[in-house]
Design a protein around this motif. Structure first.
Motif, short mmCIF file in Angstrom:
data_model
loop_
_atom_site.label_atom_id
_atom_site.label_comp_id
_atom_site.label_asym_id
_atom_site.label_seq_id
_atom_site.Cartn_x
_atom_site.Cartn_y
_atom_site.Cartn_z
N TYR A 94 0.83 -1.20 0.00
CA TYR A 94 0.00 0.00 0.00
C TYR A 94 0.86 1.25 0.00
CZ TYR A 94 -3.76 -3.15 1.49
OH TYR A 94 -4.68 -4.16 1.57
N CYS A 95 0.52 2.17 -0.86
CA CYS A 95 1.16 3.49 -0.86
C CYS A 95 0.49 4.37 0.20
CB CYS A 95 1.02 4.13 -2.24
SG CYS A 95 1.76 5.76 -2.37
N ASN A 96 1.30 5.15 0.89
CA ASN A 96 0.79 6.05 1.92
C ASN A 96 1.33 7.45 1.72
OD1 ASN A 96 1.70 7.36 4.79
ND2 ASN A 96 -0.36 6.51 4.88
N ALA A 97 0.47 8.44 1.83
CA ALA A 97 0.88 9.84 1.83
C ALA A 97 0.50 10.41 3.19
CB ALA A 97 0.21 10.61 0.70
N GLY A 98 1.50 10.83 3.96
CA GLY A 98 1.25 11.31 5.31
C GLY A 98 1.41 12.81 5.45
N GLY A 99 0.57 13.42 6.27
CA GLY A 99 0.66 14.85 6.50
C GLY A 99 0.37 15.66 5.25
N VAL A 100 -0.65 15.25 4.51
CA VAL A 100 -1.03 15.99 3.30
C VAL A 100 -1.81 17.23 3.74
CG1 VAL A 100 -2.25 15.91 1.13
CG2 VAL A 100 -1.16 13.83 2.01
N ARG A 101 -1.28 18.39 3.40
CA ARG A 101 -1.88 19.64 3.87
C ARG A 101 -2.92 20.14 2.88
NH1 ARG A 101 1.30 25.29 5.24
NH2 ARG A 101 -0.47 26.37 6.19
N ASP A 102 -4.15 20.23 3.34
CA ASP A 102 -5.26 20.63 2.50
C ASP A 102 -5.16 22.12 2.14
OD1 ASP A 102 -8.44 19.46 2.09
OD2 ASP A 102 -8.09 21.61 1.92
N ARG A 103 -5.37 22.45 0.87
CA ARG A 103 -5.31 23.86 0.43
C ARG A 103 -6.47 24.68 0.99
NH1 ARG A 103 -2.05 25.82 -3.57
NH2 ARG A 103 -0.75 24.30 -4.66
N ALA A 104 -7.59 24.04 1.22
CA ALA A 104 -8.79 24.78 1.64
C ALA A 104 -8.71 25.20 3.10
CB ALA A 104 -10.03 23.94 1.40
N ASN A 105 -8.23 24.31 3.98
CA ASN A 105 -8.26 24.62 5.41
C ASN A 105 -6.93 24.45 6.12
OD1 ASN A 105 -8.00 21.82 5.72
ND2 ASN A 105 -10.23 21.54 5.76
N GLY A 106 -5.92 23.97 5.41
CA GLY A 106 -4.60 23.82 6.01
C GLY A 106 -4.44 22.60 6.89
N PHE A 107 -5.49 21.81 7.05
CA PHE A 107 -5.42 20.62 7.90
C PHE A 107 -4.58 19.54 7.21
CE2 PHE A 107 -7.88 22.83 10.59
CZ PHE A 107 -9.26 22.68 10.57
N ARG A 108 -3.91 18.76 8.04
CA ARG A 108 -3.10 17.65 7.53
C ARG A 108 -3.84 16.33 7.73
NH1 ARG A 108 1.07 21.29 8.82
NH2 ARG A 108 2.83 21.23 7.35
N SER A 109 -3.76 15.47 6.72
CA SER A 109 -4.41 14.16 6.78
C SER A 109 -3.52 13.12 6.12
CB SER A 109 -5.77 14.20 6.07
OG SER A 109 -6.62 15.17 6.65
N ASP A 110 -3.80 11.87 6.41
CA ASP A 110 -3.09 10.76 5.79
C ASP A 110 -4.01 10.06 4.79
OD1 ASP A 110 -1.34 9.63 8.82
OD2 ASP A 110 -1.08 11.40 7.53
N TYR A 111 -3.41 9.56 3.72
CA TYR A 111 -4.18 8.89 2.67
C TYR A 111 -3.49 7.60 2.26
CZ TYR A 111 -6.64 13.32 2.26
OH TYR A 111 -7.39 14.45 2.54
N TRP A 112 -4.31 6.66 1.79
CA TRP A 112 -3.81 5.34 1.38
C TRP A 112 -4.25 5.03 -0.05
CZ3 TRP A 112 -0.69 2.44 4.48
CH2 TRP A 112 -0.63 2.79 5.82
N GLY A 113 -3.38 4.28 -0.74
CA GLY A 113 -3.76 3.72 -2.02
C GLY A 113 -4.57 2.44 -1.80
N GLN A 114 -5.04 1.87 -2.89
CA GLN A 114 -5.90 0.68 -2.79
C GLN A 114 -5.10 -0.60 -2.60
OE1 GLN A 114 -8.54 0.80 -6.22
NE2 GLN A 114 -10.05 1.95 -5.03
N GLY A 115 -3.81 -0.54 -2.87
CA GLY A 115 -2.97 -1.71 -2.68
C GLY A 115 -2.69 -2.44 -3.98
N THR A 116 -1.51 -3.01 -4.06
CA THR A 116 -1.11 -3.80 -5.23
C THR A 116 -0.44 -5.08 -4.74
OG1 THR A 116 0.10 -3.76 -7.34
CG2 THR A 116 1.12 -2.60 -5.48
#
Length: 122
Positions: A94-116
């Motif tokens: 699984y690919c992971n992107a951590g601390g992705v900062r949202d342009r709209a509100n500046g909040f940071r979130s983590d996201y995952w790919g679907q997996g391979t």
């Protein structure tokens, strides 16, 4: 909305190589870390390797010397070159992107790919 698009994976014989790629797209300012995790049947998801925006890298001890992670902060992509693959490397990656900062509100979130799926077998 942030999306992670993974590519690569497949079936390879022991000792072979595979390359995984992940591209992050969406409406965000920046990404703190990008990495790859894996989960084998019956096991918990575990970190394989990660790279941070400052260039630092982190590897699981089981893959050190065999896997290489590289990230591109401009293109928001991360690749995992896997060499000398072993049957115990078989898992869903699984690919992971951590601390992705949202342009709209500046909040940071983590996201995952679907997996391979990566399968190492003769």
């Amino acid at each position: 909305q942030v999306r992670l698009a993974e590519s690569g994976g497949g079936l390879v014989q022991p000792g072979g190589s595979l390359r995984l790629s992940c591209a992050v797209s969406g409406y965000f300012f920046s990404i703190d870390t990008m990495g790859w995790y894996r989960q084998a049947p019956g096991n918990q998801r575990e970190l394989v390797a990660s790279t941070s925006s400052d260039g630092s890298k982190n590897y699981a001890k089981t893959v050190e010397g065999r896997f290489t992670i590289s990230g591109d902060n401009t293109e928001n992509t991360v690749t995992l070159q896997m060499n000398s693959l072993k049957p115990e490397d078989t898992a869903v990656y699984y690919c992971n992107a951590g601390g992705v900062r949202d342009r709209a509100n500046g909040f940071r979130s983590d996201y995952w790919g679907q997996g391979t799926q990566v399968t190492v077998s003769s």
